[in-house]
Design an enzyme around this catalytic site. Structure first.
Site, mmCIF file in Angstrom:
data_model
loop_
_atom_site.group_PDB
_atom_site.id
_atom_site.type_symbol
_atom_site.label_atom_id
_atom_site.label_comp_id
_atom_site.label_asym_id
_atom_site.label_seq_id
_atom_site.Cartn_x
_atom_site.Cartn_y
_atom_site.Cartn_z
ATOM 1 N N GLU A 209 0.813 -1.208 0.000
ATOM 2 C CA GLU A 209 0.000 0.000 0.000
ATOM 3 C C GLU A 209 0.854 1.268 0.000
ATOM 4 O O GLU A 209 0.370 2.350 0.308
ATOM 5 C CB GLU A 209 -0.931 0.002 1.213
ATOM 6 C CG GLU A 209 -1.840 -1.203 1.238
ATOM 7 C CD GLU A 209 -2.957 -1.112 2.258
ATOM 8 O OE1 GLU A 209 -2.967 -0.165 3.070
ATOM 9 O OE2 GLU A 209 -3.828 -1.982 2.236
ATOM 10 N N LYS A 339 -15.680 -2.298 3.506
ATOM 11 C CA LYS A 339 -15.046 -2.605 2.222
ATOM 12 C C LYS A 339 -16.112 -3.288 1.387
ATOM 13 O O LYS A 339 -16.534 -4.406 1.720
ATOM 14 C CB LYS A 339 -13.900 -3.589 2.416
ATOM 15 C CG LYS A 339 -12.687 -3.076 3.187
ATOM 16 C CD LYS A 339 -11.845 -4.288 3.563
ATOM 17 C CE LYS A 339 -10.473 -3.928 4.065
ATOM 18 N NZ LYS A 339 -9.824 -5.099 4.704
#
Ligand code: 2PG
Ligand code: MG
Length: 417
Positions: A209, A339
């Site tokens: 990330e 999510k």
């Protein structure tokens, strides 16, 4: 608004880790188009809807998405082309019924979500409204900018497991604007990178990330370095910046114990450790402090941490309304990490959001560790009025696509925190 679907289709594309994912198109009969590509997680919760992979070892180590793409272009297309849908809910209901399984394993969560999301974009185009406004209308929320929760250091499965805990992130509670927040975090990121170069003599290597991922000796050191980086950048820990952590404990829980920094801890020992971190460092949110199956532990942890930090469930909840309901009833958490691809339709994710908000919870809209350059998450976090958005670091274009869209909305749509 009635929307007649002309066709849906999907192709296999690659995500930020070079792994296959889907890009879907939805065309309405009036010619309006919606297109969306999907993220994919690595530290997945076991209650997530099933992401369909080809399992053909000859392609992408079995991770191909050709079957999922075909399920969209053939199976789903045949079932919905030419049909009218009055709402997102109506389309999602149809997809859920078409799949017919509890975990979307027949058509695949990726196939289903790609259509759900591309349809939302097509409907927004049909209505002539910005995507964030359309999302807000789906959920009945009032748009606003979320505070970014930005990854500084990575560990766990996103960084080769060099340290057990997964993300140490920073938030800038006092910042008035998105652009100010990103500027401050950029200062801290640079200061952390410089310190690590001195300390570990390593190049600026980043994890999935975009977070820095040096070989920290312990979790403690990860937090300490974050505080030092904040100070070295000329800011005050606590007053200017605070820390949030994704412990991602499910991923170092084995044989009934938490394997942390060379120790073997039981649930109470792990909770003690988290409480120590909270006392020693300016931590305001703890995500997945315990394993996804350790409900007793979660209740005890929440009892201990409530009112002091956000107790945030990711693997525990998997954006699943039934699990969110259970966590509310059992007083196991007070914050939802949302999510969409964990549950695979916008409508079910909106239901998880509604339950969380009705219980007075905080909500964090989150990206996945594998992302594409698509920026719908920024619109979703704004439309659904997330308290926070979690996108990873401020490097790498699949992350920046979201931050830059937030900057655009701040500037042109004049949205505020
Ligand atoms: C998480 C996410 C994002 P992944 O655990 O919160 O950091 O990771 O997408 O790999 O599940
Ligand atoms: Mg997580």
């Amino acid at each position: 608004m009635m929307s007649r679907i002309k066709s849906v289709s999907a192709i296999e594309i690659l995500d930020s880790r070079g792994r296959p994912t889907l890009l879907a198109n939805c065309e309405l009969s009036d010619g309006k188009l919606g297109r969306a590509s999907l993220p994919s997680g690595a530290s997945t919760g076991s209650a997530e809807a099933l992401e369909l992979r080809d399992r053909d070892p000859a392609r992408y180590a079995g991770l191909g998405c050709l079957k999922a793409a075909e399920n969209v272009s053939q199976h789903i297309n045949r079932a919905i082309a030419g049909r009218d849908f009055a709402s997102q809910e109506a389309l999602d209901r149809c997809l859920i019924d078409l799949d017919g399984t509890d975990n979307k394993s027949r058509l695949g969560a990726n196939a289903i979500l790609s259509v759900s999301m591309a349809f939302a974009r097509a409907q927004a185009a049909q209505r002539g409204v910005e995507l964030y406004q359309h999302f807000a209308d789906i959920a009945g929320t009032v748009p606003r900018l979320p505070q970014p929760m930005i990854n500084l250091f990575s560990g766990g499965v996103h960084a080769g497991g060099q340290v057990a805990i997964q993300d140490v992130q920073v938030v800038v509670p006092g910042a008035v604007t998105m652009s100010e927040t990103l500027g401050v975090v950029s200062d801290v990121f640079r200061s952390a990178a410089t310190r690590l170069l001195d300390k570990y003599e390593m190049r600026l290597l980043t994890a999935d990330e975009g977070g820095l991922a040096p070989p920290f000796a312990s979790s403690q050191e990860m937090f300490l370095e974050a505080v030092r980086a904040i100070e070295a950048a000329g800011y005050s820990p606590n007053d200017d910046l605070a820390l949030t952590v994704d412990v991602a404990a499910s991923h170092f829980f084995e044989d009934g114990a938490y394997h942390l920094d060379g120790e073997r801890l039981d649930s109470a020992g792990m909770a003690d450790r988290i409480d120590e971190w909270r006392r020693d460092f300016p931590i305001v949110s703890v995500e997945d402090g315990l394993d996804e199956t350790d409900w007793d532990g979660w209740r005890a942890l929440f009892e201990r941490l409530r009112g002091r930090v956000m107790v945030l469930g990711d693997d525990l909840l998997c954006t699943n309304p039934a699990r969110v309901r259970r966590a509310i009833t059992e007083k196991a958490a007070d914050s939802l990490l949302l999510k969409v691809n964990q549950i695979a339709t916008l409508s079910e994710a909106a239901e998880a959001l509604r339950l969380a908000r009705a219980a007075g919870w905080h909500v964090v809209l989150s990206a996945r560790s594998g992302e594409t350059e698509d920026d719908w998450l920024a619109d979703l976090a704004v439309g659904w009025a997330g308290d926070y958005i979690k996108v990873g670091s401020i490097t790498q274009s699949e992350r920046l696509a979201k931050y830059n869209r937030l900057l655009e909305l701040e500037h042109y749509a004049r949205l505020t925190f």
